[in-house]
Design a protein around this motif. Structure first.
Motif, PDB file in Angstrom:
ATOM      1  N   ALA A 107       0.813  -1.213   0.000  1.00  0.00           N
ATOM      2  CA  ALA A 107       0.000   0.000   0.000  1.00  0.00           C
ATOM      3  C   ALA A 107       0.851   1.269   0.000  1.00  0.00           C
ATOM      4  CB  ALA A 107      -0.919   0.001   1.216  1.00  0.00           C
ATOM      5  N   GLY A 108       2.188   1.111   0.015  1.00  0.00           N
ATOM      6  CA  GLY A 108       3.072   2.272   0.038  1.00  0.00           C
ATOM      7  C   GLY A 108       3.115   2.972   1.371  1.00  0.00           C
ATOM      8  N   LEU A 109       2.774   2.253   2.443  1.00  0.00           N
ATOM      9  CA  LEU A 109       2.687   2.865   3.775  1.00  0.00           C
ATOM     10  C   LEU A 109       3.808   2.411   4.722  1.00  0.00           C
ATOM     11  CD1 LEU A 109      -1.178   2.447   4.330  1.00  0.00           C
ATOM     12  CD2 LEU A 109       0.049   4.502   3.559  1.00  0.00           C
ATOM     13  N   LEU A 110       4.684   1.527   4.249  1.00  0.00           N
ATOM     14  CA  LEU A 110       5.715   0.989   5.132  1.00  0.00           C
ATOM     15  C   LEU A 110       6.922   1.920   5.189  1.00  0.00           C
ATOM     16  CD1 LEU A 110       6.435  -1.550   6.858  1.00  0.00           C
ATOM     17  CD2 LEU A 110       7.695  -2.373   4.858  1.00  0.00           C
ATOM     18  N   THR A 111       7.345   2.262   6.393  1.00  0.00           N
ATOM     19  CA  THR A 111       8.565   3.037   6.617  1.00  0.00           C
ATOM     20  C   THR A 111       9.320   2.389   7.775  1.00  0.00           C
ATOM     21  OG1 THR A 111       7.750   4.542   8.338  1.00  0.00           O
ATOM     22  CG2 THR A 111       7.254   5.124   6.043  1.00  0.00           C
ATOM     23  N   PRO A 112      10.607   2.713   7.940  1.00  0.00           N
ATOM     24  CA  PRO A 112      11.360   2.160   9.070  1.00  0.00           C
ATOM     25  C   PRO A 112      10.757   2.529  10.423  1.00  0.00           C
ATOM     26  CG  PRO A 112      12.868   3.030   7.435  1.00  0.00           C
ATOM     27  CD  PRO A 112      11.489   3.458   7.011  1.00  0.00           C
ATOM     28  N   GLU A 113       9.921   3.568  10.469  1.00  0.00           N
ATOM     29  CA  GLU A 113       9.317   3.999  11.732  1.00  0.00           C
ATOM     30  C   GLU A 113       7.919   3.423  11.944  1.00  0.00           C
ATOM     31  OE1 GLU A 113      10.732   6.307   9.514  1.00  0.00           O
ATOM     32  OE2 GLU A 113      12.592   6.043  10.671  1.00  0.00           O
ATOM     33  N   THR A 114       7.419   2.642  11.012  1.00  0.00           N
ATOM     34  CA  THR A 114       6.071   2.078  11.135  1.00  0.00           C
ATOM     35  C   THR A 114       5.949   1.214  12.388  1.00  0.00           C
ATOM     36  OG1 THR A 114       5.759   2.040   8.736  1.00  0.00           O
ATOM     37  CG2 THR A 114       4.341   0.599  10.038  1.00  0.00           C
ATOM     38  N   VAL A 115       4.911   1.442  13.153  1.00  0.00           N
ATOM     39  CA  VAL A 115       4.635   0.637  14.345  1.00  0.00           C
ATOM     40  C   VAL A 115       3.797  -0.568  13.920  1.00  0.00           C
ATOM     41  CG1 VAL A 115       3.538   0.580  16.605  1.00  0.00           C
ATOM     42  CG2 VAL A 115       4.710   2.658  15.850  1.00  0.00           C
ATOM     43  N   LEU A 116       4.309  -1.766  14.214  1.00  0.00           N
ATOM     44  CA  LEU A 116       3.629  -2.998  13.819  1.00  0.00           C
ATOM     45  C   LEU A 116       2.822  -3.567  14.977  1.00  0.00           C
ATOM     46  CD1 LEU A 116       6.629  -4.640  11.926  1.00  0.00           C
ATOM     47  CD2 LEU A 116       4.716  -3.372  10.916  1.00  0.00           C
ATOM     48  N   THR A 117       1.734  -4.267  14.633  1.00  0.00           N
ATOM     49  CA  THR A 117       0.872  -4.875  15.654  1.00  0.00           C
ATOM     50  C   THR A 117       0.871  -6.397  15.596  1.00  0.00           C
ATOM     51  OG1 THR A 117      -1.098  -4.871  14.240  1.00  0.00           O
ATOM     52  CG2 THR A 117      -0.637  -2.857  15.504  1.00  0.00           C
ATOM     53  N   GLY A 118       1.229  -6.957  14.426  1.00  0.00           N
ATOM     54  CA  GLY A 118       1.176  -8.406  14.263  1.00  0.00           C
ATOM     55  C   GLY A 118      -0.200  -8.917  13.921  1.00  0.00           C
ATOM     56  N   ARG A 119      -1.111  -7.996  13.621  1.00  0.00           N
ATOM     57  CA  ARG A 119      -2.488  -8.392  13.322  1.00  0.00           C
ATOM     58  C   ARG A 119      -2.918  -7.793  11.991  1.00  0.00           C
ATOM     59  NH1 ARG A 119      -1.982  -7.805  18.740  1.00  0.00           N
ATOM     60  NH2 ARG A 119      -2.783  -9.507  20.030  1.00  0.00           N
ATOM     61  N   VAL A 120      -3.690  -8.560  11.244  1.00  0.00           N
ATOM     62  CA  VAL A 120      -4.246  -8.075   9.975  1.00  0.00           C
ATOM     63  C   VAL A 120      -5.714  -8.425   9.938  1.00  0.00           C
ATOM     64  CG1 VAL A 120      -2.089  -8.233   8.682  1.00  0.00           C
ATOM     65  CG2 VAL A 120      -3.571 -10.235   8.830  1.00  0.00           C
ATOM     66  N   ALA A 121      -6.479  -7.628   9.187  1.00  0.00           N
ATOM     67  CA  ALA A 121      -7.907  -7.885   9.052  1.00  0.00           C
ATOM     68  C   ALA A 121      -8.137  -9.152   8.244  1.00  0.00           C
ATOM     69  CB  ALA A 121      -8.597  -6.694   8.387  1.00  0.00           C
ATOM     70  N   ALA A 122      -9.148  -9.917   8.617  1.00  0.00           N
ATOM     71  CA  ALA A 122      -9.470 -11.137   7.880  1.00  0.00           C
ATOM     72  C   ALA A 122      -9.944 -10.774   6.487  1.00  0.00           C
ATOM     73  CB  ALA A 122     -10.558 -11.922   8.609  1.00  0.00           C
ATOM     74  N   PRO A 123      -9.535 -11.525   5.448  1.00  0.00           N
ATOM     75  CA  PRO A 123      -9.956 -11.208   4.073  1.00  0.00           C
ATOM     76  C   PRO A 123     -11.454 -11.388   3.903  1.00  0.00           C
ATOM     77  CG  PRO A 123      -8.858 -13.350   4.166  1.00  0.00           C
ATOM     78  CD  PRO A 123      -8.674 -12.723   5.512  1.00  0.00           C
ATOM     79  N   ALA A 124     -12.050 -10.477   3.139  1.00  0.00           N
ATOM     80  CA  ALA A 124     -13.492 -10.547   2.915  1.00  0.00           C
ATOM     81  C   ALA A 124     -13.833 -11.348   1.672  1.00  0.00           C
ATOM     82  CB  ALA A 124     -14.057  -9.125   2.779  1.00  0.00           C
ATOM     83  N   ARG A 125     -12.832 -11.642   0.839  1.00  0.00           N
ATOM     84  CA  ARG A 125     -13.090 -12.354  -0.411  1.00  0.00           C
ATOM     85  C   ARG A 125     -12.800 -13.843  -0.246  1.00  0.00           C
ATOM     86  NH1 ARG A 125      -8.306  -9.626  -0.876  1.00  0.00           N
ATOM     87  NH2 ARG A 125      -6.464 -10.863  -1.445  1.00  0.00           N
ATOM     88  N   PRO A 126     -13.354 -14.685  -1.118  1.00  0.00           N
ATOM     89  CA  PRO A 126     -13.103 -16.126  -1.042  1.00  0.00           C
ATOM     90  C   PRO A 126     -11.651 -16.472  -1.347  1.00  0.00           C
ATOM     91  CG  PRO A 126     -14.274 -15.577  -3.056  1.00  0.00           C
ATOM     92  CD  PRO A 126     -14.277 -14.334  -2.215  1.00  0.00           C
ATOM     93  N   ALA A 127     -11.270 -17.695  -0.997  1.00  0.00           N
ATOM     94  CA  ALA A 127      -9.893 -18.156  -1.236  1.00  0.00           C
ATOM     95  C   ALA A 127      -9.554 -18.095  -2.720  1.00  0.00           C
ATOM     96  CB  ALA A 127      -9.749 -19.586  -0.726  1.00  0.00           C
TER      97      ALA A 127
END
Length: 281
Positions: free
Chosen positions: A235-255
């Motif tokens: 998404a072009g949002l990653l920087t060396p200062e980005t704070v990570l959580t280890g969590r991502v939203a579940a995908p809404a689309r099928p496999a």
């Protein structure tokens, strides 16, 4: 010790004065401790392709460039000259990655020169001046493991921001010096933007970190840092200062069944390539 045959050219050229001992032998290279003037360094001697257990799989070669179209055609056809070019590209990939990552602030050994299939570089040492141990061989407290995990995630992010994915990261190619983890073994490093397998390799690298340090902090095994890092990068949002959580939203689309089939096809093509290489030898 007696000078190994592959190191003799460096001795003859005055790049190495003395070979002190063998440090380790892995799936792709043998590493020696050498003296160069007043400095003690290490010399990584790459094994011939036929001796390596780690093959130059098509997924790692994707996106790597060669000097001209003749070399590219020879590599594609698998001629003797082409295989020689593949070896040079394989070895130069590590040198290029080391310089690129060091410039980005990633903790990697300092490279000096690659000559006749031997990479001369910094010897990573512990607080007592001995060769640094591998992360997989170190016992850690929960606090140390959490600190190392955070440091290594930052290294992975720095690498990705520099456009590089390690591709084979694990506790066996991370050394621990007096200041923490140092990432080594980069001949399989890939260009994040030029390789369609980059996302899967990045996620595997991060999962391997969790597996290694999850021995001391089991909760790390439940987090999804790899997916989070790649999603932010895409998404072009990653920087060396980005704070990570280890969590991502579940995908809404099928496999994506098509993606699974593509993975199977890639594995099939890599095995076919390996069999062709063996038949040519």
């Amino acid at each position: 010790m007696k000078v190994p045959k592959r190191l003799q050219p460096l001795v003859d050229e005055g790049l190495v004065d003395t070979v002190l001992r063998q440090l380790m032998s892995g799936k792709e290279a043998t590493v020696y401790v050498v003296r160069c003037g007043d400095d003690v360094r290490c010399a990584k001697v790459y094994k011939e392709a036929s001796q390596r257990s780690f093959r130059q799989a098509a997924s790692y070669q994707e996106g790597r460039k060669v000097k001209n179209s003749r070399q590219a055609r020879a590599m594609e056809k698998g001629t003797r000259y082409g295989r020689k070019m593949q070896e040079e590209v394989w070895q130069n990939a590590e040198v290029d990655a080391l310089y690129r990552l060091a410039a980005a602030g990633v903790r990697v050994p300092r490279p000096y020169i690659c000559f006749e299939g031997v990479l001369l570089m910094e010897l990573v040492t512990d607080a007592d001046g001995h060769a640094a141990p591998r992360l997989a061989e170190v016992d850690l407290s929960m606090e140390q493991a959490l600190l190392f995990h955070a440091q290594l995630l930052r290294e992975v992010v720095l690498m990705l921001c520099a456009g590089v994915v390690h591709g084979d990261l694990s506790g066996y190619n991370i050394l621990v010096d007096a200041d923490g983890p140092v990432i080594i073994d980069l001949p399989q490093a890939i260009d994040a933007a030029g390789n369609t397998e980059a996302a899967a390799m990045l996620e595997r690298d991060v999962a391997n970190l969790a597996d290694c340090l999850g021995r001391f902090v089991p909760a790390l095994l439940e987090l999804q840092y790899g997916k989070e890092i790649w999603a932010l990068y895409s998404a072009g949002l990653l920087t060396p200062e980005t704070v990570l959580t280890g969590r991502v939203a579940a995908p809404a689309r099928p496999a994506d069944v098509g993606a699974v089939l593509r993975e199977i096809d890639i594995a099939r093509r890599e095995e076919e390539e390996r069999q062709r290489y063996l038949q040519q030898d």
